[in-house]
Design a protein around this motif. Structure first.
Motif, PDB file in Angstrom:
ATOM      1  N   ALA A   5       0.825  -1.212   0.000  1.00  0.00           N
ATOM      2  CA  ALA A   5       0.000   0.000   0.000  1.00  0.00           C
ATOM      3  C   ALA A   5       0.857   1.259   0.000  1.00  0.00           C
ATOM      4  O   ALA A   5       0.524   2.264  -0.646  1.00  0.00           O
TER       5      ALA A   5
ATOM      6  N   LYS B  54      -5.725   7.881   0.913  1.00  0.00           N
ATOM      7  CA  LYS B  54      -5.387   7.468  -0.451  1.00  0.00           C
ATOM      8  C   LYS B  54      -6.595   7.622  -1.375  1.00  0.00           C
ATOM      9  O   LYS B  54      -6.452   8.012  -2.546  1.00  0.00           O
TER      10      LYS B  54
ATOM     11  N   SER C  90      -3.403   1.603  -3.905  1.00  0.00           N
ATOM     12  CA  SER C  90      -2.914   1.684  -2.534  1.00  0.00           C
ATOM     13  C   SER C  90      -4.060   1.559  -1.532  1.00  0.00           C
ATOM     14  O   SER C  90      -3.951   0.841  -0.528  1.00  0.00           O
TER      15      SER C  90
END
Length: 376
Positions: free
Chosen positions: A35, A106, A191
């Motif tokens: 990630a 993200k 991610s």
């Protein structure tokens, strides 16, 4: 009357349970790395699109270095208190905290690729990824093995293979997502997806901190400078802490990773594909890294000496000169491979230091956080 074989059976069951818990932590770290690394080059690519930088990678690198400094300050302020809180309430909630933050930030970068959200993600989510995926994860490992430093060092040396998984697949998936979506922000969606998988994995992790080993959180523990008491400890603990927690980290860090964007792109001349391939190459090196076998063959002190030599000769001298002279992508990979022998240099000193710290009254999370403070 108990069976004479009851203790070996209990020991075998404990060993089996610890192996299961360790594997869960390894999985957590692999997903955390994936990630974290998936948008490694894409963060710079997004910032290159901002008008303020005129497509100049040097200006972007300078801006990323500033964000790295702010991120280090933020991490410095929250790392130690959260690590100490994990000494009271257990590790699991804090292992889940990092991926939860990552999912939100993200996704925001993917939806709104502006400077504000890119900066917020760099400062906050990277810090919580470190706390969850390094500080608390290693504290969890110390819960299992701190009484036997060599077993702890072997467990730490096994981390490289799982970092390798993340480094291998993260950049490849990030680059493919960018090509598929036509914009670097799609790497942040990848991610967020792996952060979600990490959260699911963390929710199933068995608690490693027993009730008898928990320590109450005090108001004084909020002080991020409390780690400085390391300098007041007896010589063995102080020395092992400095070697295991600070000096071995000079060649590594997220701020150097940001500078690497300029070094590889402008100075060495690597294109986007070559840079992603290089990160994947690091993953391969870590995935097959034999350092845990070196540790077993040479023993802790001899391997540490060898690793320090390889780290600084290969990682500092060769890595910073050969690529600039030849200016080919393969030189980055060659010098990286040479230095990789030394990437486990801190494992054995850290294992020794952790046992000494626990004997001196430190909480396992508190000490893991203190070493992270030295690094920050």
């Amino acid at each position: 009357m108990p069976s004479i074989n009851s203790k070996p059976q209990n020991d075998a069951e404990k060993k089996k349970l610890n192996a299961k818990k360790l594997q869960q932590i390894y999985n957590h770290i692999a997903l955390n790395t994936t990630a974290l690394i998936a948008p490694f080059t894409q963060r710079a690519d997004i910032m290159m699109l901002f008008k303020a930088y005129n497509g100049d990678i040097s200006q972007v690198s300078a801006a990323m270095a500033q964000l790295a400094s702010i991120s280090a300050i933020f991490e410095f302020m929250v790392n130690s208190p959260l690590a100490k809180l994990s000494d009271q309430f257990g590790r699991k909630a804090f292992l889940m905290l990092g991926p939860a933050v990552n999912i939100v930030l993200k996704t925001l970068v993917f939806l709104y690729p502006t400077y504000f959200f890119v900066a917020l993600d760099r400062i906050v989510s990277n810090s919580f990824s470190t706390i969850s995926g390094t500080t608390v994860a290693i504290a969890s490992m110390s819960d299992l093995f701190s009484d036997t430093p060599m077993d702890f060092a072997k467990a730490l040396s096994g981390l490289s293979n799982y970092y390798g998984v993340g480094l291998l697949f993260g950049p490849i998936l990030g680059l493919q997502a960018q090509r598929w979506g036509g914009h670097p922000r799609y790497a942040f969606l990848v991610s967020a997806f792996f952060a979600a998988l990490q959260l699911v994995n963390a929710s199933g992790i068995l608690e490693t901190l027993s009730l008898k080993d928990r320590k109450p959180f005090k108001m004084s523990d909020i002080n991020p400078f409390s780690f400085l008491k390391i300098f007041k400890e007896e010589r063995k603990l102080f020395t092992a802490s400095i070697v295991g927690g600070a000096l071995q980290q000079i060649c590594e860090g997220k701020n150097l990773a940001d500078v690497h964007q300029s070094f590889s792109r402008r100075d060495v001349g690597m294109n986007e594909s070559e840079r992603s391939t290089f990160v994947a190459f690091i993953g391969i090196i870590l995935f097959v890294n034999p350092q845990k076998y070196f540790l077993r063959w040479f023993g802790g002190p001899k391997y540490t000496t060898l690793a320090i030599f390889a780290n600084h000769i290969g990682g500092v001298l060769m890595y910073s000169t050969l690529p600039l002279v030849i200016r080919q992508a393969w030189t980055m990979m060659f010098t990286c491979a040479v230095s990789s022998i030394g990437w486990g240099a801190s494992d054995y000193p850290r294992a020794i230091a952790t046992k000494l710290a626990i004997q001196a009254g430190w909480g396992r999370g508190e000490y893991s956080g203190a070493l992270a403070q030295l690094r920050a």
